[in-house]
Scaffold this active site. Structure first.
Site, mmCIF file in Angstrom:
data_model
loop_
_atom_site.group_PDB
_atom_site.id
_atom_site.type_symbol
_atom_site.label_atom_id
_atom_site.label_comp_id
_atom_site.label_asym_id
_atom_site.label_seq_id
_atom_site.Cartn_x
_atom_site.Cartn_y
_atom_site.Cartn_z
ATOM 1 N N THR A 74 0.739 -1.452 0.146
ATOM 2 C CA THR A 74 0.047 0.143 0.008
ATOM 3 C C THR A 74 1.366 1.369 -0.242
ATOM 4 O O THR A 74 0.435 2.424 0.548
ATOM 5 C CB THR A 74 -1.420 -0.040 1.734
ATOM 6 N N ALA A 92 5.585 6.023 9.253
ATOM 7 C CA ALA A 92 4.935 5.776 8.644
ATOM 8 C C ALA A 92 5.439 6.290 6.778
ATOM 9 O O ALA A 92 6.620 6.245 6.456
ATOM 10 C CB ALA A 92 3.886 6.408 8.824
ATOM 11 N N LYS A 93 4.011 5.655 6.203
ATOM 12 C CA LYS A 93 4.808 5.437 5.253
ATOM 13 C C LYS A 93 4.364 7.004 4.502
ATOM 14 O O LYS A 93 4.957 7.406 4.143
ATOM 15 C CB LYS A 93 3.831 5.185 3.861
ATOM 16 N N ARG A 94 3.794 8.098 5.377
ATOM 17 C CA ARG A 94 4.660 9.860 4.853
ATOM 18 C C ARG A 94 5.740 10.001 5.622
ATOM 19 O O ARG A 94 6.617 11.144 4.643
ATOM 20 C CB ARG A 94 2.890 10.819 5.835
#
Ligand code: GLU
Length: 280
Positions: free
Chosen positions: A18, A255-257
């Site tokens: 994701t 996180a992905k951010r």
């Protein structure tokens, strides 16, 4: 002396396609890799691609490349096959549904008509910060025949309120969570027929013969949920080893951010994986 052979160590890493993986994932997966290696065991890579709204196939190629670049090696996975194929969860849904059928037959689960965001989100692993509130039990006692035919329902696992679940975690020591207080009845199947993370994870870890689950400490509450699923399905749970979480300079979980710490970016800037690993 005990007779009989020790089971071969089988670990797994379970990335979700994701987004790009970051250094926090890499550290957990590196620990998983090292533990499998030091036990002379096998590491399985499972592609957790059930969240069809967020999954993008290019992220599968990206995580395979980035993990390989980082130095992580697996012996079974979607790219190399193995005795427990398929290694992508979206191709294993029949197995998840079989397990659900057993839970339904044993009345461990009930249909739920609540349309809540957490039903949508159930397909994702609930990391500590986004874990769901305890379900108030609205549909717990509703007779099944009170639900209009054809109405889409999710299925929830009924937790034994007040039961104390304890396990000796390889990474975090003795852990205790209380059903009904630390977590409530949780979704095992969404109304659109997609199995939840909790159900798919247990079914696949069991079917793949995983002997130790290594993952981030933000999934400790999920481990308590999963221990209940193992018991309801009559399966022996694996050992668990939860790794400390990697945080940024403000103490926020990666996180992905945190794009700057994605393996992709680090790789593009010429970072040396050996030096990154040495800093863990
Ligand atoms: N796919 C899950 C995640 O990325 C894995 C959780 C687990 O290791 O059980 O959070």
């Amino acid at each position: 002396m005990t007779s009989g052979r020790q089971p071969v160590y089988r670990g797994r890493i379970a990335p979700s396609p994701t987004g790009h993986l970051h250094l926090g994932h890499a550290r957990t997966f590196w620990i998983a890799h090292r533990r499998a290696e030091s036990h002379g065991g096998v590491l399985v890579l499972r592609n957790e691609d059930l969240d069809r709204d967020r999954v993008r196939p290019e992220f599968v190629d990206a995580f395979l490349e980035d993990l390989w670049w980082f130095g992580i090696r697996w012996q079974e996975g979607p790219d190399c096959g193995g005795p427990h194929a398929p290694y992508s969860q979206s191709e294993r849904v029949e197995l998840h549904r079989d397990a659900l059928g057993r839970l339904q037959a044993a009345e461990c689960v009930y249909p739920c008509v609540c349309s809540r965001r957490d039903i949508q989100a159930a397909v994702r692993a609930p990391h500590a910060a986004d874990d769901e509130p305890v379900y108030p039990g609205t549909c717990r006692c509703r007779p099944v025949d009170a639900i209009p035919a054809g109405r889409p329902v999710s299925w929830r696992f009924r937790v034994p309120d007040g039961e104390v679940l304890t396990w000796n975690d390889g990474g975090q020591g003795v852990q205790t969570r209380v059903a009904g207080r630390d977590f409530g009845d949780f979704v095992v199947l969404r109304p659109d027929g997609v199995p939840s993370y909790q159900l798919a994870c247990v079914v696949d870890d069991h079917a793949m013969g995983i002997t130790e689950v290594v993952r981030g400490a933000d999934l400790l509450v999920s481990t308590a949920r999963q221990i209940l699923l193992y018991r309801a399905l009559g399966w022996e749970p694996p050992a668990f080893f939860h790794c400390p979480l990697m945080t940024d300079e403000h103490g926020v979980r990666l996180a992905k951010r945190h794009a700057a710490l994605s393996l992709r970016t680090l790789r593009g800037t010429g970072a040396d994986p050996e030096r990154l690993r040495a800093a863990f």
